[in-house]
Design an enzyme around this catalytic site. Structure first.
Site, PDB file in Angstrom:
ATOM      1  NE  ARG A  66      15.273 -43.901 -20.549  1.00 16.90           N
ATOM      2  CZ  ARG A  66      15.115 -43.269 -21.635  1.00 16.90           C
ATOM      3  NH1 ARG A  66      15.312 -42.484 -21.391  1.00 16.90           N
ATOM      4  NH2 ARG A  66      14.092 -43.480 -22.061  1.00 16.90           N
ATOM      5  CB  SER A  67      19.893 -49.752 -23.216  1.00 14.21           C
ATOM      6  OG  SER A  67      18.413 -49.817 -23.609  1.00 14.21           O
ATOM      7  CB  ALA A  68      23.416 -48.317 -19.233  1.00 16.96           C
TER       8      ALA A  68
END
Length: 391
Positions: A66-68
């Site tokens: 995801r946003s990593a």
């Protein structure tokens, strides 16, 4: 729960914390890798590969982070800047003329990275099918008017960040961000990390299925971490008209993250796929040499973690701190120490580096919770690393 892997002497508390995540915080399958000064000192995994399955997690199991993904993608414009190919203080429209429309001529490349562009949402969200086309997201952002004067305030650009970054990289290099990462980051470092999962890797079945976990009892928070969100935060996520809800709804409905077509696409804000080792090894190469490879020089590293935005976030409705593409240590996203920089993934994943201790950290999981910036499982592991290093 059998925990597999190894820890170097002195990092035993990290193994204990990793095991407790399964026992008390409901982890189904997860992995953690930590490097110190370019050497792997923690390498742990356990549980099942699929959140809803029984096949054991293997050392090479990869997951959607995801946003990593944002932290990995941010390295690309910074490396292009170091090479003299991208000016961080130039208007985005200098590279992407169509972007200038509707009052965006003053948006700088820097504003894309520090979440000050004023473009966290789309008035007309795109569909999951449209999101698979690398042209549709950037076209939608180019047609969007800012919701605040660019450069004057900050708010998390949950999905639009990726489209702006990707189009800038295409205009400068002729390649998508995923292609650039594969050739110049993942390849040289030998990373099991993809932005756009190749068909051969999909067929190999190394990527697990992710899913939502029911909320579990949570331990007392560490310093600076609120487990229970403030009422204003809860209301923002519940209000369909809020900047918060609209920012996360730029793709509506949100895609099935286990769909092979979604995993094969390249969305630099949200759909990177990586092992824990790859995420940690990437951050290790930002702050030092890893097997002869270093991605950032000292000046680029300092630019990445220099505070660009701080204070109340107009989208996340908490105080956040950003450098150039990276979240910085703070109450909303506690990392190892004041000089740490990295990026969480909504619901679990976390990658970061701490130059002062030489620590690089990568945690991936197949079970997503409702957390956005500070998942209790990742935070328990960060605290254990802090104990082990004396940071």
């Amino acid at each position: 729960m059998d925990v597999n892997g190894t820890v170097a002497e002195g990092f035993e508390p990290v193994r204990d914390a990793f095991a407790r995540n399964f026992e008390t915080l409901g982890d189904r399958g997860a992995a953690l890798t930590v490097y110190r000064d370019g050497t792997r000192v923690v390498d742990l995994w356990g549980g099942t590969k699929d959140v809803d399955g029984t096949e054991p997690w293997q050392r090479g199991t990869a997951q959607v982070i995801r946003s990593a993904t944002k932290g990995v993608a941010a390295a690309v414009p910074l490396m292009l800047h170091r090479r003299g190919e991208l000016d961080l203080d130039a208007p985005v429209g200098e590279y992407w003329p169509e972007f200038k429309a509707r009052g965006k001529d003053r948006v700088l490349v820097r504003h894309v990275l520090n979440h000050r562009a004023g473009l966290p949402l789309l008035d007309h969200p795109i569909t999951p099918h449209q999101a698979l086309d690398p042209r549709r997201g950037p076209e939608a952002v180019a047609a969007q008017a800012p919701v605040w004067e660019p450069g004057t305030d900050h708010g998390y650009h949950a999905l639009t960040y990726g489209w702006m970054l990707d189009e800038l990289v295409r205009r400068v290099t002729g390649q998508g961000t995923g292609e650039w990462i594969a050739a110049r980051i993942a390849g040289p470092l030998g990373l099991d990390l993809w932005l756009g999962l190749p068909a051969a890797e999909e067929a190999a079945g190394r990527t697990g299925r992710v899913g939502r976990l029911d909320d579990a009892p949570e331990p007392a928070p560490g310093p600076g971490l609120r487990i229970r969100p403030k009422r204003a935060v809860t209301e923002a996520y519940d209000d369909p008209g809020s900047l918060t809800r609209r920012a996360f709804a730029a793709i509506t409905p949100f895609p099935d993250q286990n769909d092979p077509a979604y995993r094969a696409s390249a969305l630099p804000a949200t759909n990177g796929i990586a092992t824990a080792d790859a995420l940690a090894r990437f951050y290790a190469a930002l702050i030092g040499e890893v097997d002869g490879v270093r991605l950032f020089d000292a000046a680029t590293m300092e630019a990445a973690r220099a505070e660009e935005s701080a204070g109340p976030d107009r989208v996340l409705v908490v105080g956040t701190r950003f450098g150039l593409g990276y979240m910085l240590h703070g109450s909303a996203s506690p990392l190892l120490g004041p000089g740490s920089f990295g990026h969480p993934g909504r619901g679990g994943a976390l990658g970061f580096a701490d130059p002062e201790t030489g620590i690089a950290f990568g945690y991936v999981t197949n079970g997503f919770r409702r957390t956005v910036t500070a998942d209790p499982r990742a935070q328990a592991l960060v605290r254990a690393v802090r104990t082990a290093t004396g940071a």
